[in-house]
Design a protein around this motif. Sequence first.
Motif, PDB file in Angstrom:
ATOM      1  N   GLN A  39       1.895   1.271   4.661  1.00 38.48           N
ATOM      2  CA  GLN A  39       3.085   0.659   5.254  1.00 38.48           C
ATOM      3  C   GLN A  39       2.797   0.110   6.648  1.00 38.48           C
ATOM      4  OE1 GLN A  39       6.357   0.463   3.552  1.00 38.48           O
ATOM      5  NE2 GLN A  39       6.131  -1.191   5.036  1.00 38.48           N
ATOM      6  N   GLU A  40       2.037   0.853   7.429  1.00 44.72           N
ATOM      7  CA  GLU A  40       1.688   0.397   8.780  1.00 44.72           C
ATOM      8  C   GLU A  40       0.856  -0.885   8.727  1.00 44.72           C
ATOM      9  OE1 GLU A  40      -0.550   2.008  12.842  1.00 44.72           O
ATOM     10  OE2 GLU A  40      -0.610   3.205  11.010  1.00 44.72           O
ATOM     11  N   GLN A  41      -0.090  -0.939   7.792  1.00 43.82           N
ATOM     12  CA  GLN A  41      -0.911  -2.140   7.655  1.00 43.82           C
ATOM     13  C   GLN A  41      -0.053  -3.341   7.267  1.00 43.82           C
ATOM     14  OE1 GLN A  41      -3.667  -0.882   9.307  1.00 43.82           O
ATOM     15  NE2 GLN A  41      -4.892  -2.147   7.914  1.00 43.82           N
ATOM     16  N   ILE A  42       0.856  -3.149   6.336  1.00 40.29           N
ATOM     17  CA  ILE A  42       1.729  -4.245   5.898  1.00 40.29           C
ATOM     18  C   ILE A  42       2.637  -4.696   7.033  1.00 40.29           C
ATOM     19  CG2 ILE A  42       3.727  -4.750   4.421  1.00 40.29           C
ATOM     20  CD1 ILE A  42       2.303  -3.258   2.197  1.00 40.29           C
ATOM     21  N   SER A  43       3.180  -3.742   7.760  1.00 42.52           N
ATOM     22  CA  SER A  43       4.084  -4.077   8.867  1.00 42.52           C
ATOM     23  C   SER A  43       3.379  -4.883   9.944  1.00 42.52           C
ATOM     24  CB  SER A  43       4.668  -2.789   9.462  1.00 42.52           C
ATOM     25  OG  SER A  43       5.407  -2.083   8.486  1.00 42.52           O
TER      26      SER A  43
END
Length: 209
Positions: A39-43
């Motif tokens: 999720q952090e990478q996508i954000s």
Amino acid sequence: MNIHFFMFKEITDFINTLDVSILSRERQDLLQKLIDYIQEQISNSKDIRLNFICTHNSRRSHLTQVWAQVMAYYFQIKQVTCYSGGTEATALYPVVAKTLEETGFQIQKLSEGNNPVYSMKFSENEHPIIGFSKKFDDAFNPETQFVAIMTCSQADAGCPFIAGAEKRIPITYEDPKVSDGSPNQKEVYSNRSLQIATEMFYVFSQIKK
């Protein structure tokens, strides 16, 4: 166009039977670390490279690599590339390929020898997943900007440092190798594949694009 249209129907039908409600709170907490990383990478609009690691890169690491890649595709999370490796190279165990084939994958053996290369195709139009045994730092795998996911406790304990990894996350599974040569071998491999598929489905179902 519904992306599921391009997945082989047998695989889609299998995915539709998965039941994440069976996951214990303990397993969910373990998987949450991977969910948070993705999720952090996508954000932050970053690519996601997942390197699944076990001792021999022969069974569990391949099953997790394959199912993670398939679930990323299923949930249309496009910036995910999955890899696998071991603390040593042996060979992809043929029963793993057979188990995936029975789930609907088109399996093709691209080479012979002590460590054959397999093509594992899950969709009409997508590049097949390439499977063969290799060390986690093999040139085939990313050098930097990846997360190391330790799928067996031996690799997690025996490999305290993974060069280039942004993070390491232990998500361990019991080795189906314990059933090799026994009458219930097929069932054990099938159940381990089902467990891993269910957990990877859960992980990618939690991601907000």
